[in-house]
Design an enzyme around this catalytic site. Sequence first.
Site, PDB file in Angstrom:
ATOM      1  N   SER A 240       0.831  -1.215   0.000  1.00  0.00           N
ATOM      2  CA  SER A 240       0.000   0.000   0.000  1.00  0.00           C
ATOM      3  C   SER A 240       0.861   1.259   0.000  1.00  0.00           C
ATOM      4  O   SER A 240       0.623   2.183  -0.793  1.00  0.00           O
ATOM      5  CB  SER A 240      -0.975   0.000   1.178  1.00  0.00           C
ATOM      6  OG  SER A 240      -0.323  -0.300   2.381  1.00  0.00           O
ATOM      7  N   HIS A 317       5.414 -12.769   7.551  1.00  0.00           N
ATOM      8  CA  HIS A 317       5.670 -11.383   7.145  1.00  0.00           C
ATOM      9  C   HIS A 317       6.865 -11.327   6.214  1.00  0.00           C
ATOM     10  O   HIS A 317       7.801 -12.125   6.343  1.00  0.00           O
ATOM     11  CB  HIS A 317       5.924 -10.483   8.368  1.00  0.00           C
ATOM     12  CG  HIS A 317       5.681  -9.043   8.065  1.00  0.00           C
ATOM     13  ND1 HIS A 317       6.652  -8.226   7.546  1.00  0.00           N
ATOM     14  CD2 HIS A 317       4.564  -8.281   8.174  1.00  0.00           C
ATOM     15  CE1 HIS A 317       6.138  -7.022   7.361  1.00  0.00           C
ATOM     16  NE2 HIS A 317       4.871  -7.029   7.729  1.00  0.00           N
ATOM     17  N   ARG A 326       2.517  -4.729  16.805  1.00  0.00           N
ATOM     18  CA  ARG A 326       1.129  -4.284  16.641  1.00  0.00           C
ATOM     19  C   ARG A 326       0.173  -5.383  17.124  1.00  0.00           C
ATOM     20  O   ARG A 326      -0.903  -5.114  17.649  1.00  0.00           O
ATOM     21  CB  ARG A 326       0.850  -3.929  15.170  1.00  0.00           C
ATOM     22  CG  ARG A 326       1.747  -2.822  14.648  1.00  0.00           C
ATOM     23  CD  ARG A 326       1.585  -2.618  13.149  1.00  0.00           C
ATOM     24  NE  ARG A 326       1.988  -3.781  12.372  1.00  0.00           N
ATOM     25  CZ  ARG A 326       1.926  -3.849  11.048  1.00  0.00           C
ATOM     26  NH1 ARG A 326       1.448  -2.824  10.355  1.00  0.00           N
ATOM     27  NH2 ARG A 326       2.327  -4.935  10.401  1.00  0.00           N
ATOM     28  N   ASP A 372      -2.629  -8.470  11.545  1.00  0.00           N
ATOM     29  CA  ASP A 372      -3.965  -8.890  11.132  1.00  0.00           C
ATOM     30  C   ASP A 372      -4.527 -10.041  11.969  1.00  0.00           C
ATOM     31  O   ASP A 372      -5.727 -10.313  11.922  1.00  0.00           O
ATOM     32  CB  ASP A 372      -3.941  -9.307   9.651  1.00  0.00           C
ATOM     33  CG  ASP A 372      -3.633  -8.128   8.749  1.00  0.00           C
ATOM     34  OD1 ASP A 372      -4.037  -7.008   9.095  1.00  0.00           O
ATOM     35  OD2 ASP A 372      -2.983  -8.325   7.707  1.00  0.00           O
TER      36      ASP A 372
END
Length: 448
Positions: A240, A317, A326, A372
């Site tokens: 992104s 990842h 996170r 996620d």
Amino acid sequence: MSVLKERLNQKIEEHRPRTRKLMQDYCDVVVDKVTVAQVIGGMRGLKSLVTDISYLDPLEGIRYRGYALPEVIQKLPKPPGAEMPYVEGLYFLLLTGDIPTESEVTEVVDEFRKRRILPRYVYEVIDAFPSFSPPMAIFSAAILTMQRESFFAKKYQGGISKSDYWDSTFEDSLNLLAKLPEVASYIYAKLYRDGKRIQSNPNLDMGANFAHMMGIPKPYDDVSRLNFIIHADHESGNVSAHTGHLVASTLSDIYLSVSAMINGLAGPLHGLANQEVLRWLQDLVEKMDGQVPTEGEMKQFVWDTLNSGQVIPGYGHAVLRKTDPRYTLQREFCQTHMKDDLLFQYTDLLYKVVPPILKEQGKAKNPWPNVDAQSGIIHWHYGITEYEFYTVLFGIGRSIGITANIIWDRALGYPLERPKSVTTEMLEKIALKASEASGGKKGKCKEL
Ligand code: NMX
Ligand code: MLT
């Protein structure tokens, strides 16, 4: 000029000579080498982008302007009674590198408030989408629709100096960011609440106002703040961020660039993984008839997914080699606020069983959970059970980091991005030449 813009201006002036010096005096210094595996394999690990807004260490995780996420949470000013800081304060930090004071944050909160009202046509565009349209497609289109508002595009047409590009890009960024929670909550209302929307409350900060427009009571205001903050940036190479940067490098404005980055985020290997986690977990909940599986049953479920050729969503990842901080921050939130939640118990059990299984399978370079794996279950707990919507929530956060990056790209005059491609035959020739030079030695390569 606002305090934020003034400070940014000052930081830009201070920074410009550093970039100029690198380009003038050290332009031919080698930063990295490129292997055949990187050319074919998605440029993994290739150092070819620059940003000062965040840096991702494989073992430590993300730092925003040098601050690890727990420090960001601790240092940024918080609304009265809140556990999580103002999202607006994060924008100040990302843009300037400085932790804002209370009054500096208040000013940014005010800027966002002034700019939040959506043009009527945005509602009409959202309304015109056929029912069952994916929320990310609507989100991207709604952002694109607002391109006609671009201040930068108008200024550019009128003719402006390159050194001023950042200024109108800054204005566009604030205008867009302030509107995203309104856009997202209206998409939610349209898709899942028969179009019944809750008007925004101008007395609230971005996180609290979003929770209010979603009709979800406390502590969802803190969930929103946490969600937008942790998703904001992950250095420049993720799909992104890279898409936003690439599109903006053509001098496309913020609306075109952010809409494009949203499309990249919508893929299942990227942001969409957060909803994949929920889809996958719901399948198990159904199989288990709402009971928490035993460790053995959970292991079987994970192996069944792998053996059917699918990935375990929320794990692995491209850069990280440890549990994503996170993930940890969200886990801590769950432990405080929703310890007994069924899906949290599933998620925690997965944390125990998945890493050893992925290690045993031996494919994934990182067997640990990413952001996620935890985010969806929190939204589910607070009543957003339409998991196709979760990537929109990721997208609001990511827009914060991407716009900050694009403003700086413009301020430092980064050029059009245009790497070079080669043909397979050229790669074969390069490979053969290297092999002959090393006496036929082959590298340790895995088969594709
Ligand atoms: N489950 C099963 N296999 C995996 C997983 C996983 N979670 N992660 C990696 N692998 C496999 C991968 O498919 C590849 O297989 P093959 O050799 O057959 O092509 C192999 O392990 C090597 O991949 P890596 O080099 O470890 O990972 P890569 O950098 O290519 O991809 C991801 C990174 C994140 C795309 C990958 O780990 C993945 O697909 N994870 C699941 C989806 C996910 O959680 N995405 C969200 C990422 C975070 N975000 O928000 O964007
Ligand atoms: C992200 O936040 O963009 C993801 O963790 C993916 C990445 O960094 O590659």
